[in-house]
Design a protein around this motif. Sequence first.
Motif, mmCIF file in Angstrom:
data_model
loop_
_atom_site.group_PDB
_atom_site.id
_atom_site.type_symbol
_atom_site.label_atom_id
_atom_site.label_comp_id
_atom_site.label_asym_id
_atom_site.label_seq_id
_atom_site.Cartn_x
_atom_site.Cartn_y
_atom_site.Cartn_z
ATOM 1 N N PHE A 118 51.408 56.788 6.286
ATOM 2 C CA PHE A 118 52.290 57.911 6.606
ATOM 3 C C PHE A 118 52.900 57.712 7.988
ATOM 4 C CE2 PHE A 118 53.114 62.040 8.564
ATOM 5 C CZ PHE A 118 53.947 62.606 7.612
ATOM 6 N N VAL A 119 54.214 57.909 8.070
ATOM 7 C CA VAL A 119 54.925 57.812 9.346
ATOM 8 C C VAL A 119 55.944 58.940 9.405
ATOM 9 C CG1 VAL A 119 56.462 56.397 10.779
ATOM 10 C CG2 VAL A 119 54.720 55.293 9.361
ATOM 11 N N HIS A 120 55.993 59.629 10.529
ATOM 12 C CA HIS A 120 57.028 60.638 10.775
ATOM 13 C C HIS A 120 57.920 60.105 11.888
ATOM 14 C CE1 HIS A 120 58.168 65.065 11.789
ATOM 15 N NE2 HIS A 120 59.205 64.308 11.506
ATOM 16 N N MET A 121 59.122 59.687 11.520
ATOM 17 C CA MET A 121 60.082 59.119 12.483
ATOM 18 C C MET A 121 60.858 60.265 13.115
ATOM 19 S SD MET A 121 59.999 55.683 12.315
ATOM 20 C CE MET A 121 61.619 55.141 12.796
ATOM 21 N N ASP A 122 60.649 60.456 14.402
ATOM 22 C CA ASP A 122 61.351 61.510 15.136
ATOM 23 C C ASP A 122 61.762 60.959 16.496
ATOM 24 O OD1 ASP A 122 62.402 63.835 16.112
ATOM 25 O OD2 ASP A 122 60.543 64.973 16.076
ATOM 26 N N VAL A 123 62.585 59.911 16.457
ATOM 27 C CA VAL A 123 62.986 59.262 17.704
ATOM 28 C C VAL A 123 64.490 59.308 17.943
ATOM 29 C CG1 VAL A 123 60.966 57.786 17.902
ATOM 30 C CG2 VAL A 123 62.923 56.995 16.600
ATOM 31 N N ASP A 124 65.268 59.577 16.920
ATOM 32 C CA ASP A 124 66.686 59.919 17.021
ATOM 33 C C ASP A 124 67.656 58.804 17.398
ATOM 34 O OD1 ASP A 124 65.793 62.443 16.389
ATOM 35 O OD2 ASP A 124 65.834 63.146 18.448
ATOM 36 N N LYS A 166 51.422 49.912 0.075
ATOM 37 C CA LYS A 166 52.196 50.344 -1.086
ATOM 38 C C LYS A 166 52.005 51.843 -1.266
ATOM 39 C CE LYS A 166 52.918 49.597 -5.968
ATOM 40 N NZ LYS A 166 52.539 48.876 -7.171
ATOM 41 N N GLY A 167 53.107 52.552 -1.437
ATOM 42 C CA GLY A 167 53.053 53.996 -1.612
ATOM 43 C C GLY A 167 53.154 54.774 -0.314
ATOM 44 N N ALA A 168 53.216 54.077 0.815
ATOM 45 C CA ALA A 168 53.320 54.760 2.115
ATOM 46 C C ALA A 168 54.557 55.647 2.147
ATOM 47 C CB ALA A 168 53.375 53.743 3.248
ATOM 48 N N ILE A 169 54.443 56.740 2.864
ATOM 49 C CA ILE A 169 55.523 57.704 3.015
ATOM 50 C C ILE A 169 56.080 57.625 4.428
ATOM 51 C CG2 ILE A 169 56.063 60.191 3.110
ATOM 52 C CD1 ILE A 169 55.620 59.231 0.269
ATOM 53 N N ILE A 170 57.410 57.607 4.527
ATOM 54 C CA ILE A 170 58.069 57.694 5.833
ATOM 55 C C ILE A 170 59.025 58.883 5.790
ATOM 56 C CG2 ILE A 170 59.534 56.587 7.562
ATOM 57 C CD1 ILE A 170 58.662 53.878 6.435
ATOM 58 N N VAL A 219 64.847 63.208 5.454
ATOM 59 C CA VAL A 219 64.728 62.446 4.210
ATOM 60 C C VAL A 219 63.315 61.865 4.145
ATOM 61 C CG1 VAL A 219 65.527 60.379 2.987
ATOM 62 C CG2 VAL A 219 67.176 61.840 4.151
ATOM 63 N N VAL A 220 62.771 61.795 2.935
ATOM 64 C CA VAL A 220 61.476 61.166 2.713
ATOM 65 C C VAL A 220 61.692 59.960 1.822
ATOM 66 C CG1 VAL A 220 59.173 61.452 1.707
ATOM 67 C CG2 VAL A 220 60.268 63.379 2.869
ATOM 68 N N ILE A 221 61.109 58.833 2.250
ATOM 69 C CA ILE A 221 61.120 57.647 1.393
ATOM 70 C C ILE A 221 59.677 57.237 1.113
ATOM 71 C CG2 ILE A 221 63.337 56.828 2.316
ATOM 72 C CD1 ILE A 221 61.692 54.566 3.708
ATOM 73 N N GLN A 222 59.507 56.443 0.038
ATOM 74 C CA GLN A 222 58.193 55.900 -0.284
ATOM 75 C C GLN A 222 58.325 54.392 -0.437
ATOM 76 O OE1 GLN A 222 56.339 57.267 -3.952
ATOM 77 N NE2 GLN A 222 54.355 57.108 -2.952
ATOM 78 N N ILE A 223 57.398 53.669 0.172
ATOM 79 C CA ILE A 223 57.387 52.217 0.100
ATOM 80 C C ILE A 223 56.886 51.790 -1.268
ATOM 81 C CG2 ILE A 223 56.432 50.108 1.127
ATOM 82 C CD1 ILE A 223 58.389 51.729 2.941
ATOM 83 N N LYS A 224 57.596 50.859 -1.886
ATOM 84 C CA LYS A 224 57.204 50.364 -3.218
ATOM 85 C C LYS A 224 56.155 49.277 -3.104
ATOM 86 C CE LYS A 224 61.608 51.306 -5.458
ATOM 87 N NZ LYS A 224 62.732 50.742 -6.151
#
Length: 102
Positions: free
Chosen positions: A29-35, A53-57, A97-102
Amino acid sequence: LNKNVQIVKGQIQDTLDQFLAKHNPKINFVHMDVDTYETSSFILKKIKPHLIKGAIIIFDELYNFPAWDVGEYKALKENFTEEQYSFKAFSIEGKEVVIQIK
């Protein structure tokens, strides 16, 4: 804070490499808040080998604002191919936006 939380003081570009080398984490899990493009690209490049695999950003500003395509979105496109992730959620009125790593 919980015992599994570690605060790292300093600029991301000055601290992330050392943190990753020390902990060699498996990131889910990663929350990108750097702009900014530069910092976003730096982070994505460095954490990519550690993502499972399956990680959420979660990106706080990926699209839906002026010049969206030269910030976090540009960093995402330069560091991942479309085959490496899938879009999972978009904010209707915001930029998140939320993405998931394949």
